[in-house]
Motif scaffolding. Sequence first.
Motif, mmCIF file in Angstrom:
data_model
loop_
_atom_site.group_PDB
_atom_site.id
_atom_site.type_symbol
_atom_site.label_atom_id
_atom_site.label_comp_id
_atom_site.label_asym_id
_atom_site.label_seq_id
_atom_site.Cartn_x
_atom_site.Cartn_y
_atom_site.Cartn_z
ATOM 1 N N ASP A 208 59.201 59.026 161.643
ATOM 2 C CA ASP A 208 59.698 57.984 161.998
ATOM 3 C C ASP A 208 58.558 56.790 161.579
ATOM 4 O O ASP A 208 59.367 55.772 160.901
ATOM 5 C CB ASP A 208 59.798 58.247 163.509
ATOM 6 C CG ASP A 208 61.520 58.669 163.985
ATOM 7 O OD1 ASP A 208 61.565 59.219 163.151
ATOM 8 O OD2 ASP A 208 60.946 59.660 164.824
ATOM 9 N N TYR A 210 56.544 56.501 158.975
ATOM 10 C CA TYR A 210 56.782 56.135 157.486
ATOM 11 C C TYR A 210 58.076 55.488 157.213
ATOM 12 O O TYR A 210 57.965 54.171 156.417
ATOM 13 C CB TYR A 210 56.472 57.544 156.591
ATOM 14 C CG TYR A 210 55.994 58.595 157.356
ATOM 15 C CD1 TYR A 210 54.674 58.530 156.993
ATOM 16 C CD2 TYR A 210 55.719 60.099 156.969
ATOM 17 C CE1 TYR A 210 53.810 59.435 157.913
ATOM 18 C CE2 TYR A 210 55.021 60.418 157.585
ATOM 19 C CZ TYR A 210 54.175 60.844 157.786
ATOM 20 O OH TYR A 210 52.905 61.916 157.784
ATOM 21 N N GLU A 211 58.953 56.020 158.335
ATOM 22 C CA GLU A 211 60.248 55.392 157.923
ATOM 23 C C GLU A 211 60.456 53.532 157.937
ATOM 24 O O GLU A 211 61.584 52.606 157.599
ATOM 25 C CB GLU A 211 61.571 55.734 159.020
ATOM 26 C CG GLU A 211 61.458 56.659 157.405
ATOM 27 C CD GLU A 211 63.091 57.749 158.182
ATOM 28 O OE1 GLU A 211 64.128 56.135 157.037
ATOM 29 O OE2 GLU A 211 63.405 58.078 158.051
ATOM 30 N N THR A 215 61.584 52.299 155.151
ATOM 31 C CA THR A 215 63.114 52.377 154.657
ATOM 32 C C THR A 215 63.534 51.227 153.985
ATOM 33 O O THR A 215 64.801 50.993 154.266
ATOM 34 C CB THR A 215 63.600 53.045 155.645
ATOM 35 O OG1 THR A 215 63.373 54.438 155.966
ATOM 36 C CG2 THR A 215 65.445 53.997 155.132
ATOM 37 N N LEU A 283 64.900 58.608 149.998
ATOM 38 C CA LEU A 283 65.194 58.919 151.411
ATOM 39 C C LEU A 283 65.786 60.293 151.693
ATOM 40 O O LEU A 283 65.385 61.029 152.292
ATOM 41 C CB LEU A 283 66.465 58.450 151.856
ATOM 42 C CG LEU A 283 67.006 56.813 151.570
ATOM 43 C CD1 LEU A 283 68.738 56.353 151.220
ATOM 44 C CD2 LEU A 283 65.800 56.440 152.500
ATOM 45 N N VAL A 286 62.616 61.662 152.166
ATOM 46 C CA VAL A 286 62.308 62.125 153.861
ATOM 47 C C VAL A 286 62.736 62.495 154.765
ATOM 48 O O VAL A 286 62.181 63.538 155.773
ATOM 49 C CB VAL A 286 62.183 60.650 154.156
ATOM 50 C CG1 VAL A 286 61.874 60.187 155.999
ATOM 51 C CG2 VAL A 286 61.200 59.512 153.108
ATOM 52 N N GLU A 287 63.301 62.905 154.502
ATOM 53 C CA GLU A 287 64.656 63.877 155.528
ATOM 54 C C GLU A 287 64.033 65.293 155.052
ATOM 55 O O GLU A 287 64.555 65.826 155.658
ATOM 56 C CB GLU A 287 65.940 64.201 154.894
ATOM 57 C CG GLU A 287 66.813 64.690 155.844
ATOM 58 C CD GLU A 287 67.266 64.246 157.114
ATOM 59 O OE1 GLU A 287 67.196 65.590 157.909
ATOM 60 O OE2 GLU A 287 66.864 63.380 157.244
#
Length: 417
Positions: A208, A210-211, A215, A283, A286-287
């Motif tokens: 979270d 990092y995002e 993001t 993305l 990351v997921e």
Amino acid sequence: MPEIRNLTMNFGPQHPAAHGVLRLILEMDGEVIERADPHIGLLHRGTEKLAENKPYNQSIGYMDRLDYVSMMCNEHAYVLAIEKLLQIAPPVRAQYIRVMFDEVTRILNHLMWLGAHGLDIGAMTMFLYCFREREDLMDCYEAVSGTRMHATYYRPGGVYRDLPEMMPQYEVSKWRSEKEVKKLNENRSGSLLDFLQDFVDRFPACVDEYETLLTDNRIWKQRTVDIGIVTPERALELGFTGPMLRGSGVVWDLRKKQPYEIYRDLDFDVPVGTNGDCYDRYLVRVEEMRQSAKIIGQCINWLKANPGPVILEDPKLVAPDRESMKGDMESLIHHFKLFTEGYCVPEGEAYAAVEHPKGEFGIYLVSDGANKPYRVKARASGFAHLSAMNEMVQGHMLSDVVAVIGTMDIVFGEVDR
């Protein structure tokens, strides 16, 4: 008359964003790329040829060095190919341990990629954040194999040894006070599985973070959205695999489509992009880190509840344990023969592939019945991705080349074997 400014420019091999020894020859019109010609061959170590001149079990460590960010995943493909030729299957506990460490390796790889990709595009803090978490997982590598990178932990028939019951502890020194050491050792008081469980519990919050940094970051999106778009059809034609393929919207993951070890018993999702640009690939990765943490959690629960052997009891393939080797002459001779001559593998050929963090990593083995492989061929995902460089950067600016190289997540050890 309009002024024509055609330039031919070298990008790399010493450029920090060229990730090692990549040399790109760029033909440019001003700052717009018209053609990119990737030159490889500045690293070549002849891994495949070296592996053909060594007994099977001596080449496991070479696989670690192909992609030196995803060590155990490389070993996995090689060991699976040998097991196919020998027609053996490791104990279930060994399969769970392998899968758990494959996912630990996936997180290690993606953290390295995210930190370096961020650094390339100008997000300096990312690198420091990512390496904070990598350190814990490197400690797991060290606890289980004795080394932080080139583990040589997977063996034909299982894994080298069972998971340790205790983690290495920090000690008081002139750099660390007793209070600091106590805090650092809080999550190290139990076994490796307890340490990993603690990591898995707090890791989603780290993702979270990092995002939060990237993001919705305006600069990050300007540098990655609509850069290096590859359509699903073209991605398949170019031989993309892994996050590069899934970022283009193709649902293809060997863990789901051609499950190996115990992946079919695990519950996880395969993230897929829609646009096929650098941002979607970011993305997806990351997921993937979140999903890997979920898989590790499931493996920990199973391993805690199910003790058992972690390698086959086949004296022709597996070395005697250290204790008997040091007290029994026959075991010492046996150990010596196994590690100098190895074992003969039945004639035939086998291909084994794993869902490596960078894509499909496969090993093709041909045996002529001797103790050395007749032919070894590694199918490295980075090689296919790099060959699409020209297509991905045409019409983009010079600065976008850095973003495209970053999104490919290439490591030259496997590209230029």
